[in-house]
Write a protein that holds these residues in place. Structure first.
Motif, short mmCIF file in Angstrom:
data_model
loop_
_atom_site.label_atom_id
_atom_site.label_comp_id
_atom_site.label_asym_id
_atom_site.label_seq_id
_atom_site.Cartn_x
_atom_site.Cartn_y
_atom_site.Cartn_z
N GLN A 142 -5.82 -7.31 -2.25
CA GLN A 142 -7.24 -7.36 -1.93
C GLN A 142 -7.49 -8.39 -0.82
OE1 GLN A 142 -9.60 -5.20 -3.32
NE2 GLN A 142 -7.70 -4.28 -4.06
N TYR A 160 7.43 -1.36 -7.27
CA TYR A 160 6.29 -2.26 -7.05
C TYR A 160 6.76 -3.70 -6.85
CZ TYR A 160 3.44 1.58 -8.94
OH TYR A 160 2.84 2.80 -9.17
N LEU A 167 2.10 1.70 -3.50
CA LEU A 167 1.06 2.24 -4.38
C LEU A 167 0.96 3.76 -4.28
CD1 LEU A 167 -1.66 -0.47 -3.80
CD2 LEU A 167 -0.53 0.02 -5.97
N ASN A 184 0.83 -1.21 0.00
CA ASN A 184 0.00 0.00 0.00
C ASN A 184 0.86 1.26 0.00
OD1 ASN A 184 -2.60 -1.14 -0.11
ND2 ASN A 184 -2.58 -1.56 2.08
N SER A 212 -2.25 -3.45 -6.71
CA SER A 212 -3.44 -3.14 -5.91
C SER A 212 -4.33 -4.36 -5.76
CB SER A 212 -4.21 -2.00 -6.58
OG SER A 212 -5.39 -1.71 -5.88
#
Length: 415
Positions: free
Chosen positions: A196, A88, A78, A75, A192
């Motif tokens: 989840q 990333y 991001l 996170n 992203s």
């Protein structure tokens, strides 16, 4: 040079190393919906698919803390990485420290009779997928398998997200432009999705990120024609169950593929000749099955599968019955023509204590019986077969070695 994880040979057993059972032909692989996943990362697939084990891992507080920390790291990436692809990737990959600490926790949680113990005895050993570590203690086998799968995820992310060079750059490189602004956006979206809520287990964000990286590059080659047992190879598998092996001097006739040089040609002249040579041996009654081996390899990102096109030629031109043909549509080199043939023989219940035959053009035939074994040792870490007699300039015997079941951690297109 690629790293090959070492294994302890059998004479060390006398020094206190615990012997394990060999792979079992009756064992059925536990498969995820994604063949690319279970072929590359079988331990991680078992972590997901075995209910008791899955529950145990989700309840582990240390592993949950790791998962939470990884999610926070991603996170943060991001928010800050912008167009930096490596940023990333590094957030999702496992560091050496993380691999060690997770391994320590798995080791601490291991018990001979708990879910991790059953994982080793009921799956890791009989599957053969980690057979290079078969002479380790059960707990150490588990840790080696974890290290292998973690490094395999790192490798896939490195090549198919970051654009690192694979072992064979001309045929296996990333296809997307890592400097393109749109690619950075795709990578951020992938990262992203990786964090989840459904990706709850400690390894699942990295697993998702790696698999989507392959998908975006149209590099799901490891899943080609799967499930073959209920598709392309079903007629042959049905015939295998009825075969009297004593009637034949050889179990199978292996035909290594030969890719064309242009994207419009489905089957090269070399592939046709190899099929004709094998058909002669089949019609002589040398073996009940022909194994055609070769994936979508040459030229770069071709849509034609060597094995599939050879099967078509055998059936349509040479009148070989479909029930006598086994396709192996994943091999990308002669090393894995041999290895993958052994794998299918083992998985399909074909005798592996009976010699098999390779039928190909003279130059490749002599290459297989002279140079190839040492190349296999260098690239795979073991010998997937041993040579038998030379039968002619174009045919030779080989004896399968079930070490071929070992997953190759740095060849995600054909692990």
């Amino acid at each position: 040079m690629k790293v090959v994880y070492p294994f302890l040979i059998s004479f060390l057993l006398g020094q206190g190393i615990q012997a394990q059972h060999k792979p079992e032909q009756a064992y059925q692989l536990i498969k995820s919906y994604n063949a690319v996943q279970y072929k590359n990362y079988y331990l991680l697939t078992l972590f997901q698919q075995l209910p008791e084990l899955n529950k145990m891992l989700k309840a582990n507080g240390t592993l949950k803390k790791f998962a939470d920390a990884k999610r926070a790291l991603v996170n943060e990436a991001l928010k800050n990485c912008k167009a930096d692809i490596g940023c990333y990737a590094n957030a999702l990959k496992f560091s050496a420290k993380e691999i060690t600490e997770i391994g320590q926790e798995l080791g601490n949680s291991y018990g001979e009779n708990n879910a991790l113990g059953k994982l080793v005895s009921h799956h890791l050993v009989p599957s053969g997928c980690y057979t290079l570590y078969a002479n380790e203690t059960p707990k150490n086998l588990l840790l080696k398998a974890w290290e292998q799968d973690a490094n395999a995820l790192n490798y896939t992310i490195g090549v198919y997200v970051e654009g690192n060079k694979p072992n064979y750059p001309k045929i296996d490189s990333i296809s997307l432009n890592i400097k393109d602004k749109e690619y950075a956006e795709l990578t951020a979206a992938n990262a992203s999705m990786a964090v989840q809520a459904q990706n709850e287990l400690f390894f699942e964000p990295a697993l998702h990120f790696a698999l989507v990286g392959l998908e975006l590059n149209e590099r799901n080659d490891a899943a080609d024609y799967e499930p073959m047992v209920s598709g392309a190879n079903q007629p042959a598998i049905n015939q295998i169950k009825k075969t009297d092996w004593k009637k034949y001097p050889y179990s199978v006739i292996l035909v290594p593929g030969a890719g064309p040089e242009d994207k419009e040609t489905a089957l090269s002249a070399g592939g046709m000749i190899r099929c004709r040579l094998a058909a002669i041996q089949y019609q002589k009654g040398q073996a009940p099955f022909i194994v055609v081996s070769g994936g979508r390899v040459h030229p770069y990102k071709t849509k034609f599968s060597e094995a599939f096109e050879m099967k078509k030629f055998l059936i349509e031109t040479l009148q070989i019955p479909e029930s006598a043909i086994i396709i192996e549509p994943h091999a990308r080199h002669t090393t894995t023509n041999m290895r993958n043939c052994v794998r299918l023989m083992f998985r399909y219940g074909i005798p592996v204590d009976q010699p098999a035959m390779v039928s190909t053009v003279k130059s490749q035939s002599y290459y297989i019986t002279t140079v190839l074994l040492e190349r296999c040792k260098k690239e795979l870490g073991y010998y997937p077969y041993r040579n038998g007699k030379r039968l002619s300039d174009t045919e030779s015997e080989f004896y399968p070695d079930t070490t071929s079941l070992q997953i190759d951690f740095d060849e995600p297109l054909d692990p």
